[in-house]
Design a protein around this motif. Sequence first.
Motif, PDB file in Angstrom:
ATOM      1  N   LEU A   8       0.852  -1.190   0.000  1.00  0.00           N
ATOM      2  CA  LEU A   8       0.000   0.000   0.000  1.00  0.00           C
ATOM      3  C   LEU A   8       0.885   1.237   0.000  1.00  0.00           C
ATOM      4  N   ILE A   9       0.672   2.113  -1.000  1.00  0.00           N
ATOM      5  CA  ILE A   9       1.456   3.347  -1.133  1.00  0.00           C
ATOM      6  C   ILE A   9       0.506   4.529  -0.993  1.00  0.00           C
ATOM      7  N   TRP A  10       0.896   5.536  -0.222  1.00  0.00           N
ATOM      8  CA  TRP A  10       0.079   6.733  -0.111  1.00  0.00           C
ATOM      9  C   TRP A  10       0.890   7.955  -0.520  1.00  0.00           C
ATOM     10  N   GLY A  11       0.181   8.945  -1.078  1.00  0.00           N
ATOM     11  CA  GLY A  11       0.856  10.141  -1.571  1.00  0.00           C
ATOM     12  C   GLY A  11      -0.140  11.226  -1.903  1.00  0.00           C
ATOM     13  N   LEU A  12       0.296  12.174  -2.761  1.00  0.00           N
ATOM     14  CA  LEU A  12      -0.522  13.353  -3.047  1.00  0.00           C
ATOM     15  C   LEU A  12      -1.289  13.253  -4.357  1.00  0.00           C
ATOM     16  N   GLU A  13      -0.843  12.407  -5.286  1.00  0.00           N
ATOM     17  CA  GLU A  13      -1.470  12.337  -6.608  1.00  0.00           C
ATOM     18  C   GLU A  13      -1.984  10.933  -6.887  1.00  0.00           C
ATOM     19  N   PRO A  14      -3.136  10.816  -7.581  1.00  0.00           N
ATOM     20  CA  PRO A  14      -3.670   9.481  -7.894  1.00  0.00           C
ATOM     21  C   PRO A  14      -2.897   8.829  -9.029  1.00  0.00           C
ATOM     22  N   LEU A  15      -2.866   7.511  -9.001  1.00  0.00           N
ATOM     23  CA  LEU A  15      -2.248   6.744 -10.081  1.00  0.00           C
ATOM     24  C   LEU A  15      -3.266   6.581 -11.210  1.00  0.00           C
ATOM     25  N   ILE A  16      -2.900   6.992 -12.415  1.00  0.00           N
ATOM     26  CA  ILE A  16      -3.805   6.917 -13.562  1.00  0.00           C
ATOM     27  C   ILE A  16      -3.465   5.740 -14.465  1.00  0.00           C
ATOM     28  N   ASP A  17      -2.164   5.572 -14.784  1.00  0.00           N
ATOM     29  CA  ASP A  17      -1.726   4.495 -15.680  1.00  0.00           C
ATOM     30  C   ASP A  17      -0.586   3.723 -14.997  1.00  0.00           C
ATOM     31  N   PRO A  18      -0.842   2.482 -14.523  1.00  0.00           N
ATOM     32  CA  PRO A  18       0.193   1.735 -13.802  1.00  0.00           C
ATOM     33  C   PRO A  18       1.205   1.037 -14.708  1.00  0.00           C
ATOM     34  N   SER A  19       0.903   0.920 -16.003  1.00  0.00           N
ATOM     35  CA  SER A  19       1.752   0.118 -16.895  1.00  0.00           C
ATOM     36  C   SER A  19       3.220   0.521 -16.865  1.00  0.00           C
ATOM     37  N   PRO A  20       3.552   1.838 -16.928  1.00  0.00           N
ATOM     38  CA  PRO A  20       4.981   2.191 -16.922  1.00  0.00           C
ATOM     39  C   PRO A  20       5.707   1.766 -15.638  1.00  0.00           C
ATOM     40  N   LEU A  21       4.955   1.593 -14.554  1.00  0.00           N
ATOM     41  CA  LEU A  21       5.594   1.222 -13.288  1.00  0.00           C
ATOM     42  C   LEU A  21       6.096  -0.216 -13.287  1.00  0.00           C
ATOM     43  N   PHE A  22       5.493  -1.067 -14.137  1.00  0.00           N
ATOM     44  CA  PHE A  22       5.748  -2.497 -14.030  1.00  0.00           C
ATOM     45  C   PHE A  22       6.495  -3.082 -15.220  1.00  0.00           C
ATOM     46  N   ASP A  23       7.214  -2.237 -15.940  1.00  0.00           N
ATOM     47  CA  ASP A  23       8.114  -2.734 -16.971  1.00  0.00           C
ATOM     48  C   ASP A  23       9.283  -3.447 -16.284  1.00  0.00           C
ATOM     49  N   ALA A  24       9.546  -4.689 -16.688  1.00  0.00           N
ATOM     50  CA  ALA A  24      10.546  -5.508 -15.985  1.00  0.00           C
ATOM     51  C   ALA A  24      11.926  -4.869 -16.008  1.00  0.00           C
ATOM     52  N   ASP A  25      12.353  -4.367 -17.171  1.00  0.00           N
ATOM     53  CA  ASP A  25      13.678  -3.755 -17.263  1.00  0.00           C
ATOM     54  C   ASP A  25      13.762  -2.506 -16.397  1.00  0.00           C
ATOM     55  N   ALA A  26      12.686  -1.723 -16.405  1.00  0.00           N
ATOM     56  CA  ALA A  26      12.686  -0.499 -15.607  1.00  0.00           C
ATOM     57  C   ALA A  26      12.713  -0.832 -14.108  1.00  0.00           C
ATOM     58  N   LEU A  27      12.008  -1.883 -13.721  1.00  0.00           N
ATOM     59  CA  LEU A  27      12.022  -2.288 -12.315  1.00  0.00           C
ATOM     60  C   LEU A  27      13.429  -2.698 -11.889  1.00  0.00           C
ATOM     61  N   ARG A  28      14.105  -3.451 -12.739  1.00  0.00           N
ATOM     62  CA  ARG A  28      15.467  -3.874 -12.390  1.00  0.00           C
ATOM     63  C   ARG A  28      16.416  -2.680 -12.347  1.00  0.00           C
ATOM     64  N   ASP A  29      16.261  -1.753 -13.289  1.00  0.00           N
ATOM     65  CA  ASP A  29      17.090  -0.535 -13.264  1.00  0.00           C
ATOM     66  C   ASP A  29      16.820   0.246 -11.977  1.00  0.00           C
ATOM     67  N   GLY A  30      15.540   0.321 -11.613  1.00  0.00           N
ATOM     68  CA  GLY A  30      15.180   1.016 -10.378  1.00  0.00           C
ATOM     69  C   GLY A  30      15.763   0.338  -9.165  1.00  0.00           C
ATOM     70  N   LEU A  31      15.804  -0.996  -9.196  1.00  0.00           N
ATOM     71  CA  LEU A  31      16.398  -1.737  -8.093  1.00  0.00           C
ATOM     72  C   LEU A  31      17.890  -1.441  -7.975  1.00  0.00           C
ATOM     73  N   ASP A  32      18.585  -1.457  -9.108  1.00  0.00           N
ATOM     74  CA  ASP A  32      20.024  -1.195  -9.091  1.00  0.00           C
ATOM     75  C   ASP A  32      20.314   0.208  -8.548  1.00  0.00           C
ATOM     76  N   GLN A  33      19.507   1.193  -8.966  1.00  0.00           N
ATOM     77  CA  GLN A  33      19.711   2.553  -8.486  1.00  0.00           C
ATOM     78  C   GLN A  33      19.447   2.642  -6.988  1.00  0.00           C
ATOM     79  N   TRP A  34      18.415   1.948  -6.552  1.00  0.00           N
ATOM     80  CA  TRP A  34      18.075   1.985  -5.125  1.00  0.00           C
ATOM     81  C   TRP A  34      19.156   1.296  -4.293  1.00  0.00           C
ATOM     82  N   LEU A  35      19.625   0.160  -4.794  1.00  0.00           N
ATOM     83  CA  LEU A  35      20.640  -0.582  -4.051  1.00  0.00           C
ATOM     84  C   LEU A  35      21.934   0.206  -3.910  1.00  0.00           C
ATOM     85  N   ALA A  36      22.260   0.983  -4.927  1.00  0.00           N
ATOM     86  CA  ALA A  36      23.552   1.668  -4.942  1.00  0.00           C
ATOM     87  C   ALA A  36      23.731   2.575  -3.733  1.00  0.00           C
TER      88      ALA A  36
END
Length: 805
Positions: free
Chosen positions: A647-675
Motif C-alpha cells: 500500500l502506497i500513499w501520496g498526493l497524486e492518484p495513479l492513472i496508468d500503472p503500466s509504466p511502473l511495471f516494466d521488468a527492465d525499468a524495475l530492475r534498473d530502479g532496483l540497481d539505483q536503489w541498491l547503490a
Amino acid sequence: MRDLPDTIHHWFSDRGWSIHPHQQEMLDRSADPATLLIAPTGGGKTLAGFLPTLAELSEYRRDTDVIHTLYISPLKALAADIKRNLMAPISEMDLPIRVEDRTGDTPASRKRRQRAAPPDILLTTPESLALLISYEDAPRMFAGLQRVVIDEIHALAESKRGDQLMLALSRLQAICPGLRRVGLSATVEDPDSIAKFLARHPDPCHILTADPGPEPDISMLDISEATPPWAGGGAAYAIPAVLEEIKRHKTTLIFHNTRAQAEIFFHNLWLANDEGLPIGIHHGSLDRTQRERVEAAMARGDLRAIVCTGSLDLGIDWGDVDLVIQLGAPKNVKRLVQRIGRANHRYNAPSKALLVPANRFEVIECQAALEAVQAHDLDGENRGPGPLDVLCQHILIAACAGPFNAQVLYNEVRTAGPYAKLAHEDFNDCLEFCATGGYALRAYDQWQRLKQDTNGQWHLRDPRSARLIRMNIGTIQDTDTLKVRIRRTRGGRPLGEIEEGFAASLTPGDTFLIGGQIVKFESLREMVVEVSRDKGRKPRIATFMGTKFATSTQLSLRILHILDQPDWPELPNHTRDWIALQNKVSRLPENRHLLIESFPHEGREHTCVYGFAGRNAQQTLGLILTKRMEDMGLAPLGFVSTDYATLIWGLEPLIDPSPLFDADALRDGLDQWLAGNALMKRTFRASATIAGLIQRNTPQARKSGRQATFSSDILYDTLSKYDPEHLLLRITRQEAMRGLIDFGRIEGMLARIDGRIDLHRLERVSPFAAPLLLEAGRTPIEGSAQERLVAEETARLMRAAGLAD
C-alpha cells in the motif's frame, strides 16, 4: 537381508517390538555411499540411522580413540536429546560404546579430552565440526570414521549452515574415502535435490521413503462464534478456546512465528488461566538454564502447555504431547508439517493439530495450508549454488589445519553438492581474497593471511592467526543482544537476552515482557540489562527479532486459488462475508492478473498493489515503485507491505500503472536503489563477517554491533569507490538479490501476470486494503490493551468507509 546381531535382536524381542521395514532396509544398505531416509515423525528414523552403527560396534572389536560415527544436528538441544535417547538402549544392551556430544555448551576441558581420546559416537553441530577440522590433528581424530548421520537435513539444506557442513564433509571424505553418509528427515519437498545435496558428487544417493503412516488429524479452530479481527497478530480473541483445548489434552505445544508474539500470547494466556494450569514458554532469547528447566519439566509431563517458537520445531521427543496449535498463519507448509509432527510422536499414531488464524486474512491462508497438507504438497525455494563467502571461510579453515595444494582443495570442494558446479575462476577469486584481501586491500597487513611457498603449497602467513580464524568460525549472524539479569547482586539470576537497539530505547522504570514475566528496567551496567520484577503493571512489549517468515510461493498460489472459487464453501461465514464485500466494492485478486486499487483516504491518495509475492518481495516492490512514482511526479509519501500486498500513499492518484511495471525499468530502479541504500551495507557486513574480512570475536573481546557496523561501513565505502568489482561486493549483490530483497519473486510475479494489470479506481478503502491501512498508521501500542485499541481503530475505519459488517 542382514540379520540384527543377537544382542540387539533380543533387546527388540524383550520389548515386544519388531524392526520396521525402513529400519531393516537401512541396515541392509549400510554399505551404500549415501542414503536419504524420509520417514514420518515418530517412525523411528533416528534409530534407523544408528542401527548400522550399533550393529557394527556390537559385533566387532575396534581400535579406541577414533570416531566411528559422527551425528550432525542443526540444534544443540537436539544433539543432547539424541544422546539421552541413544544411551538408553546402549545401556540396556550393555554395549561397550561411548557416546558424547560436542557443542558450544560443552566445557573446554571435555573438548580437549575428546580430541585426544574421541568417543565411538560423537554428536555435534555444523559449527563444532567446522572447528574440529581446522585443527592439525583432525586426520588422526577422524582416521577411523565410518559413517556420518545428518538429522533434519532439510533444515540444514535451506541455509548457509548446510553449505558449510557439506564443505566440512568434503574434507572428511578426503581423510576417510570410504565414509558413508546418511540423511534423515520427515519433511522433504524435493528428495532428488536433497539427495544431491547430501551425496559426495558425483556418487549416487539411495532415497528410502518409509510408510508415511496415518494422515494427520489437522483442522482449523472453530471460530464461527469468536470472529477474528481484520488486522493484528495477537489472536487474543481465541484465548478462551485455546484454554479449553489445553484442558482437554495432556500436553499442548502452541507455536508462534515470532518471539514477540509468543511473549504477548503467553502473558495474555496466563492472565486468563484462572485454574492455574502449569504452562511454560520456550524461545531462543530465553536464558539457557530457563530453557533447559522448561524442557525437563516437559519431558517429565509436568506441563500442560508450552508456548514456543521455532526453538521446538525440530525432532526433539518432548514427553506426551498430544496436541499442536499453530497460532497465526504458518507461512510455509513444510514448517507446518514439521510442527504437526511434534504431537503423538509415535509410529503409526496420527498427529493432531489445530490452526488458529490471528486475523481475517489468515483464515484464508490457514485454509490454504490445510489443503496443502492434505495434498502432501510441501513447499520449498531453490537456493542456488553454494555461496562464496562460506567458501572463503572454508579456505581459511583448511589453512588452519596445515598447508594445502590449491588444485587439490578445488577438486575436493567440488565434491560437495552445493559446489559441484563451482567455476575455477570463482575459486581462485576466493583464494586471492583469503590471501591478500583483494586489490584494494592488499596493502594492509591485517588482510595478508595466506602465502604460497616454493613447492606451491598455501599456508598461513602467521600461524598465530589460526586462533582468530577459529574464534570466528560459523555462518549464523546473531542479532546484537544484551543479557537481562535480575538486579540483586552483580551475579543476579539471568532471564535471557534482548536486542541492543531495544535496550537502548529503555529508560528507568520502563517495563517489558521476558520469559512470561513483567520486569522493570533499572539500569544498563557493563553490557548487562538490570531489571527488577514488577507484578501488576502493564508491560512494554520487548520486540524480539526472531524470524519473520514470508509466505511461500506455493501457499500464495493456493490462496489465490481459494479466492477464485465460487462462494468459498470451506471458509467460515464471517470470512465469506468479508470476501464477498471485497468482491462487491472492488474485485478479488487473481493468479494471472495484477489487481491494483486506487482510492482516496483521509486527504491522501492510496494505491494498493496485490502481488502475493511474499513480505520481502512486496517490501522491495514498495521501495522501487515509490522511487519510480516520485520520478513520475506522483509525490508518494510512504508505503507499507504485507505478504500479499503493498500500500502506497501520496498526493497524486495513479492513472496508468503500466509504466511502473516494466521488468527492465524495475530492475534498473532496483540497481539505483541498491547503490545508495543501507541494506547493502548490512548485507555486506554479514558476508564480510562470514568470509573473514571482519572479525566479531577477538582474544580481547567481542566487538559490539556498533563497532562492527562502523568498520564494515568504512570497508564497504572504500571498496565501492576503489574496487567496485571486489569479490565481497559481488557476493553482497548476489546475497541481497536472493535474500531480503527477493527480487526473483517479483520477476516470477511479472511472468505470472504477463502484462495483465487491472487498475480499479474506488471511492473508498476496500476490505482487503483496510488491514494495510491499520498497519500503516499503527504505532507501537503499549501493554495488554494492544488488541483492544487495534479493534477499536478497525471499527472506526470501517464505519468511516461505510464497510462495517
